[in-house]
Design an enzyme around this catalytic site. Structure first.
Site, mmCIF file in Angstrom:
data_model
loop_
_atom_site.group_PDB
_atom_site.id
_atom_site.type_symbol
_atom_site.label_atom_id
_atom_site.label_comp_id
_atom_site.label_asym_id
_atom_site.label_seq_id
_atom_site.Cartn_x
_atom_site.Cartn_y
_atom_site.Cartn_z
ATOM 1 N N ASP A 1 0.874 -1.194 -0.249
ATOM 2 C CA ASP A 1 0.007 0.059 -0.077
ATOM 3 C C ASP A 1 0.660 1.338 0.070
ATOM 4 O OD1 ASP A 1 0.783 -1.090 2.559
ATOM 5 O OD2 ASP A 1 -0.830 0.422 3.464
ATOM 6 N N GLU B 1 -1.064 -2.116 4.999
ATOM 7 C CA GLU B 1 -0.012 -1.842 6.309
ATOM 8 C C GLU B 1 0.058 -0.540 6.964
ATOM 9 O OE1 GLU B 1 2.697 -1.300 9.141
ATOM 10 O OE2 GLU B 1 2.884 -0.035 7.022
ATOM 11 N N GLU B 2 -0.381 0.281 6.200
ATOM 12 C CA GLU B 2 -0.464 1.650 7.015
ATOM 13 C C GLU B 2 -1.529 1.861 7.871
ATOM 14 O OE1 GLU B 2 1.942 3.921 6.994
ATOM 15 O OE2 GLU B 2 3.038 3.059 5.268
ATOM 16 N N HIS C 1 7.305 8.900 4.660
ATOM 17 C CA HIS C 1 6.004 9.622 4.671
ATOM 18 C C HIS C 1 6.156 11.023 4.453
ATOM 19 C CE1 HIS C 1 3.790 6.405 7.327
ATOM 20 N NE2 HIS C 1 4.775 6.004 6.617
HETATM 21 NI NI NI Z 1 6.235 1.439 5.885
#
Ligand code: NI
Length: 400
Positions: A90, A148-149, A373
């Site tokens: 993702d 995963e996020e 991020h």
């Molecule tokens: Ni990551």
């Protein structure tokens, strides 16, 4: 890590000929996925690419696991245990600002954490391992998970049976990591990443005129007392040798300086490295909330949402990972970082089967590495080659 003044030392990386052979293809796949990022549980295009590739390698492929997850099974020439290798697919809701020719073509969505690299690296490992199928004593399960996020794709993969049929004996995963330079690999034994818990708290009072607080119940003051007192659980309730952190990242209440509002909203997160500590501190947070609000005549709504469990690396599997990493980046390149208070849903697999989650340094030694991020996140793609080599060696070493 360097101070930027000395000469830049390029790391020594040892890649096997088999891995070197697939590298150009792996980088092309990474860039293709990077250009078409998809958010958690929407990885339709990515999953299709993964499934097509795995099928072309002759693996048995299962799609639609936990919505968009893909699982490929490679059965070796001889019987033996089952080792699982995992990647997350993702992306993040970020507008990319890198200016790369292969930058995201999807407005507001970006692979800013490196999961594109994880997916490409695992496909590369599958390619290399499937070519040596006859030599393998056992099976390799390639797990490409969604979300995963913060949406626990791994938990759903486990619920949908990814660790069964055939039963997985050990699991490995890795994260390309810009906080570490290219040519380093981090392996932590035992608890490596935190259990995450999230809170939304509403403290309710009774609104009124700021000049007549005796006719109101002030939720702002109650929130202030709670905020200060709750931090004392970290210093007074927690074992000083057991890491934990509680942060309130959001507080909202009221509009005007002369009005006592009806309620105040708070949002926060607790991070712990043991289930025992987690259970204790969760209980203390609500006790402090109850006590401080009651003392001031207020009430509360308390919404606790559990996040990921503690990620624990098995000692024997961590040793195996260090040995494998040393063969790729040299002994000096293998680090044993302190645990982090970040969370990672690989923890769901590792609470069921022994295994290890590794950090693969991806910061280019000669340019500024933007953090994960960040809209300018810029991993050194050579780290992807290291990741492929490590995944291949982990599987071979475990099945040997
Ligand atoms: Ni990551």
């Amino acid at each position: 890590m360097g101070d930027g003044k000395g000469a830049i030392v390029e790391p020594e990386i040892t890649l096997s000929p088999e891995v070197q052979e697939v590298l150009a293809d792996v980088i092309a796949i990474r860039r293709e996925i990077h250009a078409h990022p998809e958010l958690g549980y929407q990885e339709v295009r990515t999953a299709a690419l993964v499934a097509e590739r795995l099928q072309a390698m002759g693996l048995s492929v299962q799609t639609g696991v936990a919505e968009t997850g893909v699982v490929g099974l490679l059965e070796g020439g001889q019987p033996g245990p089952v080792v699982m290798l995992r990647a997350d697919m993702d992306a993040l809701p970020i507008q990319e600002l890198t200016g790369y020719p292969y930058a995201s073509q999807v407005p507001g969505v970006m692979h800013a954490c490196g999961h594109d690299g994880h997916t490409a690296a695992l496909l590369g490992a599958a390619q290399v391992l499937s070519a040596m199928r006859e030599q393998l004593a056992g099976s390799v399960k390639f797990v490409f998970q969604p979300a995963e996020e913060s949406r626990a794709g791994a938990e759903r993969m486990v619920q949908e049976g990814v660790l069964q049929a055939p039963r997985v004996d050990a699991a490995f995963g890795l994260h390309l990591w810009n906080s570490m330079s290219l040519g380093t690999v981090g392996v932590t034994t035992g608890p490596a990443m935190a259990a995450t818990d999230y809170f939304e708290i509403i403290i309710r009072g009774r609104g009124g005129h700021a000049a007549s607080p005796h006719q109101a119940v002030d939720p702002v003051l109650a929130a202030a007392h709670f905020l200060v007192t709750v931090q004392s659980i970290i210093s007074r309730s927690r074992d000083p040798l057991a890491p934990a952190v509680f942060s309130i990242g959001c507080i909202r209440g009221g509009d005007a300086g002369n009005v006592i509002p009806d309620e105040v909203l708070l949002r926060g997160t607790l991070r712990t490295l043991s289930q025992e500590n987690r259970t204790l501190l969760l209980k203390r947070i609500e006790e402090v909330l109850h006590g401080t609000t009651q003392a001031l005549g207020a009430t509360y709504d308390y919404d606790h949402r559990p996040g990921y469990p503690v990620l624990v690396n098995d000692a024997a599997m961590a040793d195996l990972a260090r040995e494998v990493a040393a063969a790729v980046v040299g002994k000096e390149g293998v680090l044993s970082p302190e645990p982090t208070m970040g969370g990672e849903d690989m923890a769901y697999y590792l609470q069921e089967v022994p295994g290890c989650y590794l950090w693969v340094g991806s910061a280019n030694p000669s340019e500024e590495a933007y953090p994960h991020h960040n809209a300018r996140f810029n991993m050194d793609e050579r780290a992807i080659g290291i990741a492929v080599e490590i995944l291949v060696r982990l599987a071979r070493r475990y099945l040997a």
